[in-house]
Write an enzyme that holds these catalytic residues in place. Structure first.
Site, PDB file in Angstrom:
ATOM      1  N   GLU A  15      50.670  37.924   6.343  1.00 51.12           N
ATOM      2  CA  GLU A  15      51.994  38.423   5.935  1.00 51.12           C
ATOM      3  C   GLU A  15      52.178  38.253   4.421  1.00 51.12           C
ATOM      4  O   GLU A  15      52.664  39.145   3.733  1.00 51.12           O
ATOM      5  CB  GLU A  15      53.070  37.638   6.699  1.00 51.12           C
ATOM      6  CG  GLU A  15      54.450  38.232   6.599  1.00 51.12           C
ATOM      7  CD  GLU A  15      55.513  37.397   7.326  1.00 51.12           C
ATOM      8  OE1 GLU A  15      56.591  37.204   6.747  1.00 51.12           O
ATOM      9  OE2 GLU A  15      55.261  36.930   8.459  1.00 51.12           O
ATOM     10  N   GLU A  18      60.570  28.849  11.091  1.00 56.64           N
ATOM     11  CA  GLU A  18      61.244  29.965  11.785  1.00 56.64           C
ATOM     12  C   GLU A  18      60.271  30.669  12.738  1.00 56.64           C
ATOM     13  O   GLU A  18      60.595  30.930  13.895  1.00 56.64           O
ATOM     14  CB  GLU A  18      61.798  30.954  10.751  1.00 56.64           C
ATOM     15  CG  GLU A  18      62.339  32.250  11.335  1.00 56.64           C
ATOM     16  CD  GLU A  18      61.858  33.485  10.591  1.00 56.64           C
ATOM     17  OE1 GLU A  18      61.262  34.384  11.229  1.00 56.64           O
ATOM     18  OE2 GLU A  18      62.066  33.556   9.363  1.00 56.64           O
ATOM     19  N   HIS A  19      59.058  30.959  12.255  1.00 52.20           N
ATOM     20  CA  HIS A  19      58.040  31.596  13.103  1.00 52.20           C
ATOM     21  C   HIS A  19      57.696  30.724  14.310  1.00 52.20           C
ATOM     22  O   HIS A  19      57.589  31.207  15.429  1.00 52.20           O
ATOM     23  CB  HIS A  19      56.753  31.831  12.295  1.00 52.20           C
ATOM     24  CG  HIS A  19      56.742  33.115  11.545  1.00 52.20           C
ATOM     25  ND1 HIS A  19      55.776  34.073  11.732  1.00 52.20           N
ATOM     26  CD2 HIS A  19      57.589  33.610  10.603  1.00 52.20           C
ATOM     27  CE1 HIS A  19      56.024  35.102  10.932  1.00 52.20           C
ATOM     28  NE2 HIS A  19      57.106  34.842  10.242  1.00 52.20           N
ATOM     29  N   HIS A  21      60.277  29.123   6.310  1.00 49.17           N
ATOM     30  CA  HIS A  21      59.881  30.395   6.934  1.00 49.17           C
ATOM     31  C   HIS A  21      58.844  30.146   8.034  1.00 49.17           C
ATOM     32  O   HIS A  21      58.873  30.769   9.104  1.00 49.17           O
ATOM     33  CB  HIS A  21      59.335  31.314   5.832  1.00 49.17           C
ATOM     34  CG  HIS A  21      58.684  32.557   6.329  1.00 49.17           C
ATOM     35  ND1 HIS A  21      57.315  32.697   6.410  1.00 49.17           N
ATOM     36  CD2 HIS A  21      59.208  33.725   6.776  1.00 49.17           C
ATOM     37  CE1 HIS A  21      57.031  33.906   6.884  1.00 49.17           C
ATOM     38  NE2 HIS A  21      58.155  34.544   7.112  1.00 49.17           N
TER      39      HIS A  21
END
Length: 428
Positions: free
Chosen positions: A143, A71-72, A68
């Site tokens: 987040e 991905e960012h 993840h």
């Protein structure tokens, strides 16, 4: 060589070509659509935390949440942010990481060729520095904290943690603030080099496009890049028990009222292709027949006041793990859990051919309607393809499933030791 694949019943033609570097490209032309969606996906998700990196021989264990995180970071380049390039070109871009894949996508009504070039090029050109990696830790940390405060997310992951003792599906997709603190630039490059090779990826485009033109554009783009063949990726095979890890868990949070989910852990989650498609759809028909709005069970739970419009059920099937989750907001979490569990355990006697027929009609109707959404097709197509299934076989297989097939799934899947309950209750 472009290969057309005809789906006569659905009146769809899908075009496919495998590039010389191993990239699978699929194009689904849709004449009546005005929007084009393109999704570029790698078969790499949050569960891939133990593997042999490219060029090495030893298994490594990378920090949870790194897929993840990567991905960012891919959106950030030396000269700015790719999101801005897309918006200048009239496209809206997005990305997501799931348990098993990472997808990068855009949708636009114009400049499709330019946007497609931007999509492929940014995903195939990583730029990580220690400085930007450190900065991202703060952003993703926020987040993670936001998700930690979300009762529905905590309920969902709570039920998965109850089911799985060893399998990394039990770890939150974003990881924890602690786990991401160990992520470095070098680790990101190691994961990138291992999993972002074209032979581990799939590009899917749907919209009012010319398949020949799109595929030759991709062919030309890939031809300029110096990819070499890559050996098959070795991931660790996790040994997971059949029974659930924990039978029950209660999480106290700042919520108005209680929430409850019953989880059912799959017994043999190592199916692929047609076998998996039939199994998954049989399971979906079973859940619809048992808990759908027109079922006697739904009516009984609703009349007792145990459920409201938040009640839902779904079945997740991937290679190596699978589960059903049923529940929602409820003033009576214990009674709801007990009722759902006993309905599941009595499924064999509650299901009839007539109920399966009703569920089948509903599922086919919902699916055909979903095929009008390019977004739905784009997001679903790759998941099916990575599991050796085809999204466009769904109706055919749904039509073939019999009561006996559903009874077989009940026999295989439903057992008391594979049921678990997670509750979120108000702090009092």
């Amino acid at each position: 060589m472009i290969k057309p694949i005809e789906y006569e019943q659905l009146q769809e033609t899908l075009y496919h070509e495998k590039m010389s570097n191993g990239l699978d490209v699929y194009v689904l032309p849709k004449k009546g659509f005005n929007k084009t969606y393109a999704v570029f996906t790698t078969k790499y998700g949050s569960i891939d935390n133990r593997f042999v990196p490219l060029g090495k021989n030893e298994m490594v264990h990378v920090p949870d949440g790194i897929a993840h995180f990567l991905e960012h970071k891919l959106f950030e380049k030396a000269d700015g942010d790719v999101f801005q390039d897309f918006s200048k070109q009239g496209a809206s871009a997005n990305a997501f990481t799931s348990f098993t894949r990472t997808a990068y996508l855009f949708s636009s009504t114009s400049n499709v060729e330019r946007n497609l070039e931007t999509l492929i090029d940014f995903v195939q050109d990583p730029y990580f520095t220690e400085k930007t990696v450190e900065k991202e830790k703060g952003i993703i940390g926020q987040e993670i904290n936001m998700y930690d405060d979300n009762p529905d997310w905590r309920l969902y992951f709570g039920v998965i943690e109850n089911m799985y003792k060893e399998h990394p599906v039990r770890i939150d997709i974003a990881g924890t603030v602690e786990s991401i603190s160990h992520i470095t630039k070098d680790l990101l490059y190691e994961c990138y080099e291992t999993f972002y090779h074209p032979s581990n990826m799939l590009l899917f485009i749907v919209g009012p496009v010319d398949p020949e033109a799109i595929i030759s554009q991709v062919r030309e783009n890939q031809g300029k890049k110096p990819y070499t063949d890559q050996p098959e990726i070795k991931r660790e095979e996790v040994k997971e028990q059949e029974a659930v890890f924990r039978k029950e868990k209660e999480i106290k949070m700042n919520v108005q009222g209680p929430k409850c989910l019953v989880g059912l852990k799959s017994k043999n989650p190592f199916k692929l292709g047609k076998e998996l498609l039939k199994h998954e759809l049989s399971m979906n028909l079973l859940l619809e027949a048992l808990f759908g709005k027109s079922s006697a069970q739904y009516e009984s739970l609703y009349e007792k006041g145990y459920i409201d419009e938040t009640f839902s059920f779904d079945f997740t099937a991937e290679y190596g793990f699978g589960f059903a989750a049923i529940g929602g907001d409820t003033p009576e979490p214990d009674q709801l859990a007990e009722d759902i569990s006993s309905m599941l355990l009595r499924a064999g006697e509650l299901i009839t051919a007539e109920k399966i027929e009703l569920a089948r009609k509903k599922k086919i109707g919902t699916f055909l309607k979903a095929l009008n959404s390019p977004e739905y097709i784009a997001n679903q197509f790759t998941r099916y393809a990575f599991l050796d299934m085809s999204l466009f076989d769904v109706v055919t297989v749904l039509e073939q499933i019999t009561l006996e097939d559903v009874q077989n799934v009940i026999q295989e899947e439903i057992a008391a030791d594979r049921l678990t309950v997670c509750k979120v209750v108000p702090k009092s």
